[in-house]
Design an enzyme around this catalytic site. Sequence first.
Site, PDB file in Angstrom:
ATOM      1  N   SER A 176      41.198  47.396  66.443  1.00  0.00           N
ATOM      2  CA  SER A 176      42.030  48.114  67.951  1.00  0.00           C
ATOM      3  C   SER A 176      43.104  47.160  67.460  1.00  0.00           C
ATOM      4  O   SER A 176      43.526  46.293  67.821  1.00  0.00           O
ATOM      5  CB  SER A 176      41.448  47.180  68.960  1.00  0.00           C
ATOM      6  OG  SER A 176      42.684  47.902  70.001  1.00  0.00           O
TER       7      SER A 176
ATOM      8  N   HIS B  23      40.893  52.357  65.397  1.00  0.00           N
ATOM      9  CA  HIS B  23      40.940  52.028  66.605  1.00  0.00           C
ATOM     10  C   HIS B  23      41.931  52.014  66.993  1.00  0.00           C
ATOM     11  O   HIS B  23      43.485  51.156  68.097  1.00  0.00           O
ATOM     12  CB  HIS B  23      39.994  51.242  67.904  1.00  0.00           C
ATOM     13  CG  HIS B  23      39.149  51.798  68.791  1.00  0.00           C
ATOM     14  ND1 HIS B  23      38.259  52.728  69.016  1.00  0.00           N
ATOM     15  CD2 HIS B  23      39.915  50.720  70.008  1.00  0.00           C
ATOM     16  CE1 HIS B  23      38.567  52.380  70.125  1.00  0.00           C
ATOM     17  NE2 HIS B  23      39.296  51.495  71.085  1.00  0.00           N
TER      18      HIS B  23
ATOM     19  N   ASP C 146      44.057  52.698  71.679  1.00  0.00           N
ATOM     20  CA  ASP C 146      43.507  52.741  72.533  1.00  0.00           C
ATOM     21  C   ASP C 146      45.140  52.727  73.576  1.00  0.00           C
ATOM     22  O   ASP C 146      46.130  52.743  73.435  1.00  0.00           O
ATOM     23  CB  ASP C 146      43.595  50.765  72.877  1.00  0.00           C
ATOM     24  CG  ASP C 146      42.087  50.147  72.719  1.00  0.00           C
ATOM     25  OD1 ASP C 146      41.497  51.206  73.252  1.00  0.00           O
ATOM     26  OD2 ASP C 146      42.247  49.466  72.242  1.00  0.00           O
TER      27      ASP C 146
ATOM     28  N   MET D  44      46.479  53.947  77.106  1.00  0.00           N
ATOM     29  CA  MET D  44      46.695  53.661  78.452  1.00  0.00           C
ATOM     30  C   MET D  44      47.551  54.686  78.593  1.00  0.00           C
ATOM     31  O   MET D  44      48.779  54.259  78.312  1.00  0.00           O
ATOM     32  CB  MET D  44      46.535  52.504  78.397  1.00  0.00           C
ATOM     33  CG  MET D  44      44.932  51.294  78.215  1.00  0.00           C
ATOM     34  SD  MET D  44      45.525  49.836  78.293  1.00  0.00           S
ATOM     35  CE  MET D  44      44.429  49.174  77.137  1.00  0.00           C
TER      36      MET D  44
ATOM     37  N   HIS E 147      40.783  56.255  71.525  1.00  0.00           N
ATOM     38  CA  HIS E 147      40.470  56.389  72.396  1.00  0.00           C
ATOM     39  C   HIS E 147      41.290  56.334  73.955  1.00  0.00           C
ATOM     40  O   HIS E 147      42.108  55.656  74.154  1.00  0.00           O
ATOM     41  CB  HIS E 147      39.866  54.808  72.436  1.00  0.00           C
ATOM     42  CG  HIS E 147      38.996  53.917  73.920  1.00  0.00           C
ATOM     43  ND1 HIS E 147      38.444  52.776  74.639  1.00  0.00           N
ATOM     44  CD2 HIS E 147      38.774  54.974  74.945  1.00  0.00           C
ATOM     45  CE1 HIS E 147      38.894  52.559  75.574  1.00  0.00           C
ATOM     46  NE2 HIS E 147      37.724  54.241  75.661  1.00  0.00           N
TER      47      HIS E 147
ATOM     48  N   MET F 126      42.757  56.232  77.491  1.00  0.00           N
ATOM     49  CA  MET F 126      41.958  55.159  79.075  1.00  0.00           C
ATOM     50  C   MET F 126      43.073  56.790  79.512  1.00  0.00           C
ATOM     51  O   MET F 126      44.030  55.649  80.351  1.00  0.00           O
ATOM     52  CB  MET F 126      41.936  54.044  78.501  1.00  0.00           C
ATOM     53  CG  MET F 126      40.845  54.009  77.590  1.00  0.00           C
ATOM     54  SD  MET F 126      41.202  51.585  77.762  1.00  0.00           S
ATOM     55  CE  MET F 126      41.731  52.220  76.246  1.00  0.00           C
TER      56      MET F 126
ATOM     57  N   MET G  95      31.413  50.734  76.829  1.00  0.00           N
ATOM     58  CA  MET G  95      32.872  49.254  77.039  1.00  0.00           C
ATOM     59  C   MET G  95      32.260  48.390  77.204  1.00  0.00           C
ATOM     60  O   MET G  95      30.743  48.807  78.556  1.00  0.00           O
ATOM     61  CB  MET G  95      33.571  50.329  77.986  1.00  0.00           C
ATOM     62  CG  MET G  95      34.583  51.092  78.348  1.00  0.00           C
ATOM     63  SD  MET G  95      35.695  50.784  76.790  1.00  0.00           S
ATOM     64  CE  MET G  95      36.912  49.204  77.541  1.00  0.00           C
TER      65      MET G  95
ATOM     66  N   ASP H 204      32.540  48.114  72.689  1.00  0.00           N
ATOM     67  CA  ASP H 204      34.251  48.174  73.147  1.00  0.00           C
ATOM     68  C   ASP H 204      34.638  47.244  74.189  1.00  0.00           C
ATOM     69  O   ASP H 204      34.724  47.711  75.060  1.00  0.00           O
ATOM     70  CB  ASP H 204      35.294  49.664  73.008  1.00  0.00           C
ATOM     71  CG  ASP H 204      36.651  49.245  73.076  1.00  0.00           C
ATOM     72  OD1 ASP H 204      36.815  48.643  72.445  1.00  0.00           O
ATOM     73  OD2 ASP H 204      37.093  50.683  73.294  1.00  0.00           O
TER      74      ASP H 204
END
Length: 212
Positions: A8, A33, A35, A37, A66, A68, A137, A170
């Site tokens: 990540s 990966h 992330d 957000m 991913h 979020m 998660m 994760d």
Amino acid sequence: MPLTIAPSILSANPGRLSQTAARLAELGLDHLHLDVMDGCFVPEITFGASLVRALRDESDAVFDAHLMVADPARHLETFAESGADWITLHYEATPHIHRLLTRIRQLGKKAGVSINPGTPVEMLSPLLDTAELFLVMSVNPGWGGQAMIPACLDKVRWLKERTDEPVMIDGGVNARTIADVAAAGADLAVVGSALFRGDPAANLAELRAALA
Ligand code: DX5
Ligand code: ZN
């Protein structure tokens, strides 16, 4: 299937991401990966599709986004066009998870669903034939560097009994926890801080030794 380490870049230096992508390839890691957000689904803001697009020119890795984000429906096309190969949404972020997973598949991308630690894994039952990736998660999303919540490993076991699609974990994966993750049957493990804090090559060797 051996456990794939999914780095990540959340925990990597944000000013040096193209060098990091090259370094990961040298280390034989061909998965990234990402992330994303939005400051709404989770408090922090990281990056969006424009960064994924820029990194796409720097890396041949599998790009695993991913999301979020609170309103994922608004971003599916943009992330698909940015070069993400896998797009994972949170079960908790939409009342229309089945429709959105179907949309991701129509866009030609691998459709993933993720659940927070507080969400029972049984909620994924109706999605076993629709999702192509299950992301469990093992910390509350929003930050790297947290301790794993071990009970989440039971969710991995539950999924492995019911699907042949990949199951990814994760949060909080490090040299002390990775053997338990592998024993639970996870196919992929996201690793952020345990890879990027310090020397990635030495950290990777430690992770691989813990798996051996
Ligand atoms: C948390 C992110 C994770 C995080 C993992 O919200 O989804 O991918 O970067 O970080 P570590 O490996 O440090 O727990
Ligand atoms: Zn993640």
